[in-house]
Design an enzyme around this catalytic site. Sequence first.
Site, PDB file in Angstrom:
ATOM      1  CB  SER A 147      -0.894   0.015   1.242  1.00 19.57           C
ATOM      2  OG  SER A 147      -1.518   1.277   1.408  1.00 19.57           O
ATOM      3  CE1 TYR A 160      -3.847  -1.893   5.181  1.00 18.00           C
ATOM      4  CE2 TYR A 160      -2.935   0.260   4.658  1.00 18.00           C
ATOM      5  CZ  TYR A 160      -3.502  -0.928   4.250  1.00 18.00           C
ATOM      6  OH  TYR A 160      -3.720  -1.153   2.916  1.00 18.00           O
TER       7      TYR A 160
END
Length: 257
Positions: A147, A160
């Site tokens: 990501s 995350y």
Amino acid sequence: MKIDENRLLTGKKALVTGGTKGIGAAIVKDFVELGAEVAVVARNKNDLDDLIEKYSKEGQKIHGIAADVSNRSDYEIIVEKIEKEWGMLDIFVNNVGTNIRKSTEDYSFGEYDFIMDTNLRPAFELSRLLFPFLKKSEQGNIVFISSVAGQIHLKTGAIYAMTKAAVNQLTKNLAVEWAKDRIRVNAVAPWYIKTPLAETVLKNEIYKKAVLERTPMNKIGEPEDVAAAVSFLCMPASAYITGQVISVDGGFTVNGF
């Protein structure tokens, strides 16, 4: 016009985790259309059965593995299936990921463990467990779905982002360590993509507007955009590419003032 085999995945054996929805489903679709035989890992057996039925009717070779990659005891289920079905592996796509959006001080120990066990541990452990099968291929490929949160700060939560940054570094380490075994390792780092996970945030129109304003291409990405990058990285045509983290982000990460 002659088809360039270097831009196909004919006969390749591929394992995709989280392959029934969103980005994972788009990757599976790309792979089968390019000629690969795919084993799909997912927690929901009904979703797996539906996917297998769909592609089997189209004459595609596809297998289902009902397993939860956040559960360490399920790793063996995956490995045993690969050993029994193929005995080797050409492609491993670690796609499963999750997020809990909170301020750093608000996370519980359990939430920390859950995100780590879903996003990072399977990438590391499954790569190690699948290494012997990828080595047998003599042209093995690993692609991690990372990501842009692993590269820059986003409003997605520190844990995350930590997991994705770690995946980016794992990509580089394994690419160098396993190059002698003819295994290439790359990562694809998406920005916002139209998936169920992203839709929970993008339904806020004010936030969506802010996202688009920061994205030079002024649009939300499609799962197919990510799948295309993953497929290319697994093709013979990309045989000299390894250790790279490729952003699929409409220009977001290079956008300045």
